[in-house]
Design an enzyme around this catalytic site. Structure first.
Site, mmCIF file in Angstrom:
data_model
loop_
_atom_site.group_PDB
_atom_site.id
_atom_site.type_symbol
_atom_site.label_atom_id
_atom_site.label_comp_id
_atom_site.label_asym_id
_atom_site.label_seq_id
_atom_site.Cartn_x
_atom_site.Cartn_y
_atom_site.Cartn_z
ATOM 1 N N CYS A 60 10.344 0.721 1.307
ATOM 2 C CA CYS A 60 10.773 1.302 0.037
ATOM 3 C C CYS A 60 9.574 1.781 -0.782
ATOM 4 C CB CYS A 60 11.573 0.280 -0.755
ATOM 5 S SG CYS A 60 10.590 -1.133 -1.332
ATOM 6 N N ALA A 63 7.171 -0.899 -1.919
ATOM 7 C CA ALA A 63 6.253 -1.339 -0.862
ATOM 8 C C ALA A 63 5.065 -0.393 -0.748
ATOM 9 C CB ALA A 63 6.994 -1.430 0.473
ATOM 10 N N ARG A 94 0.274 -7.635 4.595
ATOM 11 C CA ARG A 94 -0.515 -6.530 5.147
ATOM 12 C C ARG A 94 -1.873 -6.983 5.698
ATOM 13 N NH1 ARG A 94 0.304 -0.994 5.659
ATOM 14 N NH2 ARG A 94 -1.505 -0.515 4.402
ATOM 15 N N HIS A 194 3.490 5.697 -2.608
ATOM 16 C CA HIS A 194 2.089 6.122 -2.509
ATOM 17 C C HIS A 194 1.769 7.131 -3.616
ATOM 18 C CE1 HIS A 194 2.676 5.468 2.096
ATOM 19 N NE2 HIS A 194 2.432 4.323 1.469
#
Length: 548
Positions: A60, A63, A94, A194
């Site tokens: 999503c 994230a 991560r 992002h």
């Protein structure tokens, strides 16, 4: 690949992948399943909504914003405004590593900060609880910065994280508090997150510290998140070559480095999808060109170092780069020469986010392996076809949910590092200045390119191609391995890494050698190898859809 009879006809494979779908779904998926031709690159449908119920690999927007871009910066307190589950599943998953300069330096990466919204907060609002959380974090840690990340319920009930952040920032005076409207539904994938993160970091962090940094060759490394220690290896190489790294975006980074990053003379971009916005904005405002590089693979690392030396156009730097390559490559060659006979001729599939599905093909090529199919989770068309297609991409309603910053040259700090003529000369030498040719140009003819791979499609591809290794994420790992195919987890590397640079290439060679040549996979029967209830023949994979 087109002349190798070992591989099935890709057009037949493509039809088999979509034939079980309802007509409308099949029509949509067909546009995202492409037979590659590197000479005449076909159009790929990408960055569109996933078909509901298809079981996607995607994540999503939250994230992408918190987990990918902001998570690796060690001295920022990242508070997730939402239910505890959103925080928990973005906590250390991560494997972003960091290395403080002293034991007393701030490092908040191991912490999990959340407002832990309950039903009462959803009904009556959660801004009061958010302000309390910000105050508590400030009182406990006195950090330089606090970032707030919105999750789905926050957007649905209308909590204003930006107003709350502004109020607390003005109250503290010495702590930069800012928020992100990165609700999970904000875009079609983590790619939206992002973009939102790029905007927020650019607005609230970049350009706050104009202190000059010593160094003749100053650069930023964009799109490297130090998973498994990747950034450590690149930093080692940069130091040996005499390059000064101002800031990484954002592996092993600090707030001060990000705030000072506009003082660099070059931005090099590793992961194009997650950080290209930052490269464009920094060039527009400060005059810093960006260049696409890849430090995944020994040959790619050497090539990228030479590109950087060419950009700075300094004979001393060129000589130092060649000395580093000459020192590092024999150690790499000694390992690959021993492994290559065992891996040559084997096949791989890569379905990973960012630019990894592209970059890691270089490592498999060095191992003598063929990538028969690849694709991204959250790519846009330019990640596949190259940035030349950008003017032809239509902005849809989902993309309009993301703010487009209006960036202008800074009246005081704008300083073009290269003239237009110099940039054009560098492009003629093969440097990807402000450009990226995409993944498809490098892939072989008649290989398959699949965007937003579904669970069913992954199983069918494995059944048809029977690859020697499949590269994806943790969600796919155990399903794939039950089919008798090893899966290399390339989102967080499981327990491996680093895989960048020269030492990283050696690590990857050894890991892949162990995986593809391990006899244990032959002991596992895939679903299509098991006999059915009738006549002893395999039923194969089946899919049933409700069409009414």
């Amino acid at each position: 690949m087109g002349t190798n009879t070992h591989f099935p006809d890709p057009s037949v494979v493509r039809e088999e992948l979509i034939q079980k779908y309802p007509a409308k779904v099949a029509k949509k998926r067909a546009k995202s399943i492409i037979i590659n031709d590197p000479q005449i690159i076909p159009e790929v449908q990408a960055n569109v909504r996933t078909v509901p119920g298809i079981i996607t690999q995607r994540g999503c927007s939250y994230a992408g914003c918190k987990g990918v871009v902001l998570g690796p910066t060690r001295d920022i307190v990242n508070i997730v405004h939402g239910p505890i589950g959103c925080s928990f599943y973005a906590w250390m998953t991560r494997r972003n590593q960091t290395r403080t300069e002293s034991l007393t330096d701030a490092n908040y990466i191991p912490y999990c900060f959340s407002t832990d919204m309950q039903e009462e907060n959803v009904v009556f609002g959660g801004e009061k609880k958010l302000k309390q959380a910000i105050q508590e974090a400030y009182d406990l840690f006195h950090p330089k910065s606090i970032a707030i990340f919105s999750t789905c319920p926050v957007g649905l009930i209308g909590d204003d994280v930006h107003a709350a952040s502004k109020e607390m920032r003005e109250k503290f005076g010495d702590c930069n508090v800012f928020g992100f409207s990165c609700e999970g539904y904000r875009g079609v994938s983590q790619s939206a997150g992002h973009h939102i993160a790029n905007n927020g970091v650019f607005k609230h962090m970049v350009g706050r510290d104009n202190t000059p940094t010593e160094g003749k060759f100053k650069l930023n490394l964009l799109g490297e998140y130090n998973i498994g220690g990747d950034a450590f290896e690149i930093e080692r190489i940069f130091e040996k070559a005499g390059l000064t790294l101002i800031s990484s975006f954002s592996g092993n980074s600090t707030i001060s480095q990000l705030e000072n990053s506009h003082m660099a003379d070059l931005n090099v971009i590793q992961c194009h999808r997650s950080i290209n916005y930052m490269g464009d904005m920094m060039e527009t405002k400060y005059g810093i060109p960006w260049m696409k590089v890849s430090f995944v693979g020994a040959e790619s690392s050497a090539k990228s170092l030479r590109k950087i030396a060419e950009y700075f156009d300094d004979d001393e730097l060129r000589a130092q780069v060649e000395a580093v390559i000459a020192e590092e490559m024999p150690k790499v060659k000694a390992v690959i020469d021993e492994i290559l006979p065992r891996t040559t001729g084997k096949t791989a599939m890569l379905f990973v986010g960012g630019s990894r599905a592209h970059h890691y093909q270089d490592l498999f090529t060095e191992l003598g392996m063929t990538t028969v199919a690849a694709g991204y989770e959250f790519a846009h068309r330019d990640d596949y076809e190259g940035r030349d297609v950008l003017p032809t991409i239509k902005i849809d309603a989902d993309s309009k949910n993301i703010e487009e910053l209006k960036v202008l040259p800074d009246p005081e700090l704008y300083n073009p590092r290269k003239t237009e003529a110099e940039l054009e000369a560098l492009k003629e030498k093969g440097l990807e200045i402000n450009g990226y040719s995409g993944m498809m140009q490098q892939m072989t003819k008649k290989s398959l390119v699949v965007d937003d791979l579904s669970h069913y499609e992954s199983e069918k591809l494995i059944e048809i191609y029977k690859p020697d290794i499949f590269c994806a994420g943790i969600k796919e790992k155990y399903v794939v391995q039950k089919m008798g195919v090893p899966l290399k987890q390339l989102h967080s590397y499981d327990y491996g890494g680093p895989y960048t640079g020269f030492e990283g290439a050696v690590n990857f060679y050894k890991d892949i050698d162990r995986m593809v040549n391990n006899p244990v996979w032959k002991l596992i029967k895939a679903p299509w190898q098991k006999t059915g209830a009738t006549n002893g023949k395999s039923k194969g994979l089946e899919a049933t859809y409700v069409t009414q």
